[in-house]
Design a protein around this motif. Structure first.
Motif, PDB file in Angstrom:
ATOM      1  N   SER A 219       1.004  -1.262  -0.076  1.00 22.73           N
ATOM      2  CA  SER A 219       0.031   0.108  -0.022  1.00 22.73           C
ATOM      3  C   SER A 219       0.825   1.259  -0.004  1.00 22.73           C
ATOM      4  O   SER A 219       1.501   1.576   0.796  1.00 22.73           O
ATOM      5  CB  SER A 219      -0.975  -0.114   1.323  1.00 22.73           C
TER       6      SER A 219
ATOM      7  N   ASP B 202       1.284   4.564   0.261  1.00 27.24           N
ATOM      8  CA  ASP B 202       0.512   5.774   0.890  1.00 27.24           C
ATOM      9  C   ASP B 202       1.360   6.881   0.958  1.00 27.24           C
ATOM     10  O   ASP B 202       1.658   7.401   2.098  1.00 27.24           O
ATOM     11  CB  ASP B 202      -0.425   5.421   2.111  1.00 27.24           C
TER      12      ASP B 202
ATOM     13  N   LYS C 160      -1.378  -1.454  -4.061  1.00 27.42           N
ATOM     14  CA  LYS C 160      -2.382  -0.758  -3.486  1.00 27.42           C
ATOM     15  C   LYS C 160      -2.145   0.985  -3.588  1.00 27.42           C
ATOM     16  O   LYS C 160      -1.319   1.410  -3.042  1.00 27.42           O
ATOM     17  CB  LYS C 160      -2.993  -1.012  -2.558  1.00 27.42           C
TER      18      LYS C 160
ATOM     19  N   HIS D 299      -3.776   5.214  -3.187  1.00 30.00           N
ATOM     20  CA  HIS D 299      -4.961   6.174  -2.614  1.00 30.00           C
ATOM     21  C   HIS D 299      -4.315   7.162  -3.719  1.00 30.00           C
ATOM     22  O   HIS D 299      -3.633   8.426  -3.133  1.00 30.00           O
ATOM     23  CB  HIS D 299      -4.548   6.559  -1.216  1.00 30.00           C
TER      24      HIS D 299
ATOM     25  N   ASP E 278      -7.610   1.898  -3.813  1.00 29.84           N
ATOM     26  CA  ASP E 278      -8.220   1.677  -2.678  1.00 29.84           C
ATOM     27  C   ASP E 278      -9.231   2.847  -2.577  1.00 29.84           C
ATOM     28  O   ASP E 278      -9.131   3.572  -1.565  1.00 29.84           O
ATOM     29  CB  ASP E 278      -7.299   1.519  -1.526  1.00 29.84           C
TER      30      ASP E 278
ATOM     31  N   LYS F 218     -12.518   2.897  -1.777  1.00 33.12           N
ATOM     32  CA  LYS F 218     -13.550   2.806  -0.730  1.00 33.12           C
ATOM     33  C   LYS F 218     -14.817   3.564  -1.154  1.00 33.12           C
ATOM     34  O   LYS F 218     -15.302   4.630  -0.433  1.00 33.12           O
ATOM     35  CB  LYS F 218     -13.216   3.253   0.425  1.00 33.12           C
TER      36      LYS F 218
ATOM     37  N   LEU G 109     -16.062  -4.214   1.286  1.00 32.17           N
ATOM     38  CA  LEU G 109     -14.990  -3.967   2.824  1.00 32.17           C
ATOM     39  C   LEU G 109     -16.325  -4.671   3.783  1.00 32.17           C
ATOM     40  O   LEU G 109     -17.172  -3.970   4.110  1.00 32.17           O
ATOM     41  CB  LEU G 109     -15.136  -2.369   3.221  1.00 32.17           C
TER      42      LEU G 109
ATOM     43  N   MET H 292     -13.319  -4.216   8.788  1.00 34.27           N
ATOM     44  CA  MET H 292     -11.944  -3.157   8.915  1.00 34.27           C
ATOM     45  C   MET H 292     -11.045  -3.615  10.104  1.00 34.27           C
ATOM     46  O   MET H 292     -11.373  -4.320  10.918  1.00 34.27           O
ATOM     47  CB  MET H 292     -12.503  -1.750   8.924  1.00 34.27           C
ATOM     48  N   SER H 293      -9.992  -3.176   9.665  1.00 33.19           N
ATOM     49  CA  SER H 293      -8.809  -3.428  10.627  1.00 33.19           C
ATOM     50  C   SER H 293      -8.729  -2.422  11.837  1.00 33.19           C
ATOM     51  O   SER H 293      -7.977  -2.552  12.937  1.00 33.19           O
ATOM     52  CB  SER H 293      -7.375  -3.255  10.064  1.00 33.19           C
TER      53      SER H 293
ATOM     54  N   ILE I  83     -12.321  -7.047   1.503  1.00 37.33           N
ATOM     55  CA  ILE I  83     -11.165  -6.688   2.604  1.00 37.33           C
ATOM     56  C   ILE I  83     -11.799  -7.023   3.810  1.00 37.33           C
ATOM     57  O   ILE I  83     -12.978  -6.606   4.415  1.00 37.33           O
ATOM     58  CB  ILE I  83     -11.056  -5.090   2.571  1.00 37.33           C
TER      59      ILE I  83
ATOM     60  N   PRO J  15      -5.640  -5.794   5.100  1.00 36.27           N
ATOM     61  CA  PRO J  15      -4.622  -4.788   5.799  1.00 36.27           C
ATOM     62  C   PRO J  15      -4.626  -5.014   7.307  1.00 36.27           C
ATOM     63  O   PRO J  15      -5.192  -5.920   7.730  1.00 36.27           O
ATOM     64  CB  PRO J  15      -5.525  -3.551   5.407  1.00 36.27           C
TER      65      PRO J  15
ATOM     66  N   GLN K  36      -5.386   2.113  13.998  1.00 32.24           N
ATOM     67  CA  GLN K  36      -4.966   0.861  13.309  1.00 32.24           C
ATOM     68  C   GLN K  36      -4.545  -0.306  14.226  1.00 32.24           C
ATOM     69  O   GLN K  36      -3.863   0.034  15.083  1.00 32.24           O
ATOM     70  CB  GLN K  36      -3.871   1.266  12.383  1.00 32.24           C
TER      71      GLN K  36
ATOM     72  N   TYR L   4      -2.340  -3.925  14.036  1.00 33.57           N
ATOM     73  CA  TYR L   4      -1.530  -5.027  13.294  1.00 33.57           C
ATOM     74  C   TYR L   4      -1.539  -6.297  13.733  1.00 33.57           C
ATOM     75  O   TYR L   4      -1.458  -6.697  14.939  1.00 33.57           O
ATOM     76  CB  TYR L   4      -0.153  -4.306  13.069  1.00 33.57           C
TER      77      TYR L   4
ATOM     78  N   GLY M 211       1.720  -1.446   4.319  1.00 31.67           N
ATOM     79  CA  GLY M 211       2.125  -0.064   4.022  1.00 31.67           C
ATOM     80  C   GLY M 211       3.224   0.252   4.730  1.00 31.67           C
ATOM     81  O   GLY M 211       4.325   0.093   4.384  1.00 31.67           O
ATOM     82  N   ARG M 212       3.090   1.012   5.867  1.00 34.64           N
ATOM     83  CA  ARG M 212       4.116   1.593   6.612  1.00 34.64           C
ATOM     84  C   ARG M 212       5.062   0.626   7.157  1.00 34.64           C
ATOM     85  O   ARG M 212       6.423   0.780   7.410  1.00 34.64           O
ATOM     86  CB  ARG M 212       3.378   2.441   7.831  1.00 34.64           C
TER      87      ARG M 212
END
Ligand code: S5P
Length: 276
Positions: free
Chosen positions: A37, A39, A61, A63, A92, A94, A148, A151-152, A181, A207, A220, A222, A240-241
Motif C-alpha cells: 500500500s 500511501d 494498492k 490512494h 483503494d 472505498k 469491505l 475493517m482493521s 477486504i 490490511p 490501526q 496490526y 503499508g508503513r
C-alpha cells in the motif's frame, strides 16, 4: 476440501472474472501474496517505492487522491512498472455512495480510476445498488470489486450482521465481486442452512499487517503475516508503513529489504497453510 487448502494456481482456474484470475496467477508465478500500500504524497516518492518493491509483490494498492502532483503521466509510469514487474493495480477508493454517483466517480473526474485500476473496493453500506452502479462501468472492462466486509481498526462497526449482509451481496454478484477486504475467511458466512456455498471462492485481502508493531496512534491494529494467512485463512497481506516507514525520509534500501522480508513471511505462511 477447504478452499484455504487449495493452491492459488488451483483457485485461479475456478474464477471467471479476469482480474481475480490474473491476480491468483501472478501470485503463483511470482510466489508472492504481498500487496504494498503506497500511501505517500508525491509522484516521485510513489514511483520510487513502486520501482523498488515491484519484484516482490502481486499487487500495488494506491490512494491516488493523496498524491499532490497527480497527473496522467503518473498512471502511465505505474502501468509501465506493472508490466515490467508483473503486478496488478488496486485503487483503494472505498466507494460509498448511490449507484449513479459511484459510477461517475469510478469512470470520470480527475482520476478515471476504472481506466487503469484492475481492482477497486466499496463499502456495502448503501446496499446492492452500489455494486450495480460500479458494475455498469467495471464489468465491460473486466475489472473486479472487493467489498469491505470488515475493517482493521479498533471499534469498527463492520461486524456481525453487517458483515453477513456484505457476503450475501457478494454472493448475488459473483461476476464482479471477487472478494473482500476482511480480517478472516468468509466461507459460508451469512448463508442459510439449506444454501450451498461450495462454489464460492472469494479472495480475502487483509490490511492491518505488521511485523514490528501492533498498531498506530490512530486506531490501526496490526497482526503478523502468519496470524493473517495461517490462523485466519486470508489470501493477500496488505502492508503499508511496515515497508516504507513514515514516508518523509524514504530509505530505498530499507524499503527493498522490508518488501523482501514481508514477501518471504507471507509466502512461508501460505505454504504452511496449504501443506499443514
Ligand atoms: O480495514 C482497513 C481497510 C483498508 S483498505 N484497514 C486499512 O488499513 N486499510 C488500508 O490499508 C488503509 O487505507 C491503508 O492504505 C492501508 C494500511 O496501511 P498501513 O500503513 O497501516 O499498513
Amino acid at each position: 476440501m477447504s478452499l484455504a487448502k487449495l493452491s492459488y494456481a488451483e483457485r485461479a482456474k475456478r474464477h471467471s472474472n479476469a482480474s481475480a484470475r490474473a491476480l491468483l496467477e501472478v501470485m503463483e508465478r511470482k510466489k508472492t501474496n504481498l500487496c504494498v500500500s503506497v500511501d505517500v504524497t508525491t509522484k516521485s516518492e510513489f514511483l520510487s517505492v513502486v520501482d523498488v518493491v515491484g519484484p516482490y509483490i502481486c499487487l500495488v494498492k494506491t490512494h491516488v487522491d493523496i498524491i499532490e502532483d497527480f497527473d496522467h503521466d503518473l498512471i502511465e509510469k505505474l502501468r509501465e512498472l506493472s508490466v515490467k514487474y508483473d503486478f496488478l493495480i488496486f485503487e483503494d477508493r472505498k466507494f460509498a455512495d448511490i449507484g449513479n454517483t459511484v459510477a461517475l466517480q469510478y469512470s470520470s473526474g480527475v482520476h478515471k480510476i476504472a481506466s487503469w485500476s484492475h481492482i477497486t473496493n466499496a463499502h456495502p453500506v448503501p446496499g446492492p445498488s452500489i455494486i450495480s452502479g460500479l458494475a455498469s462501468v467495471g464489468v465491460p472492462l473486466g475489472r473486479g470489486l472487493l467489498l469491505l466486509a470488515e475493517m482493521s481498526t479498533k471499534g469498527s462497526l463492520a461486524t456481525g450482521s453487517y458483515t453477513e449482509e456484505a457476503v450475501r451481496m457478494a454472493r448475488a454478484n459473483k461476476n464482479f465481486v471477487i472478494g473482500f477486504i476482511a480480517q478472516r475467511r468468509m466461507d459460508g458466512v451469512g448463508a442459510s442452512p439449506d444454501e450451498s456455498t461450495e462454489e464460492d471462492d472469494f479472495l480475502i485481502l487483509t490490511p492491518g499487517v505488521g511485523l514490528d508493531s501492533r498498531g498506530d496512534s490512530m486506531g490501526q491494529q496490526y497482526r503478523t503475516p502468519k496470524e493473517v494467512i495461517v490462523d485466519s485463512g486470508c489470501d493477500v497481506i496488505i502492508v503499508g508503513r511496515g515497508i516504507y516507514g513514515k514516508g518523509n525520509n524514504l530509505d530505498i534500501q530499507t524499503v527493498q529489504a522490508q518488501a523482501e522480508r514481508y514477501r518471504t513471511e507471507g509466502w512461508n505462511a501460505y505454504q504452511e497453510r496449504i501443506k499443514g
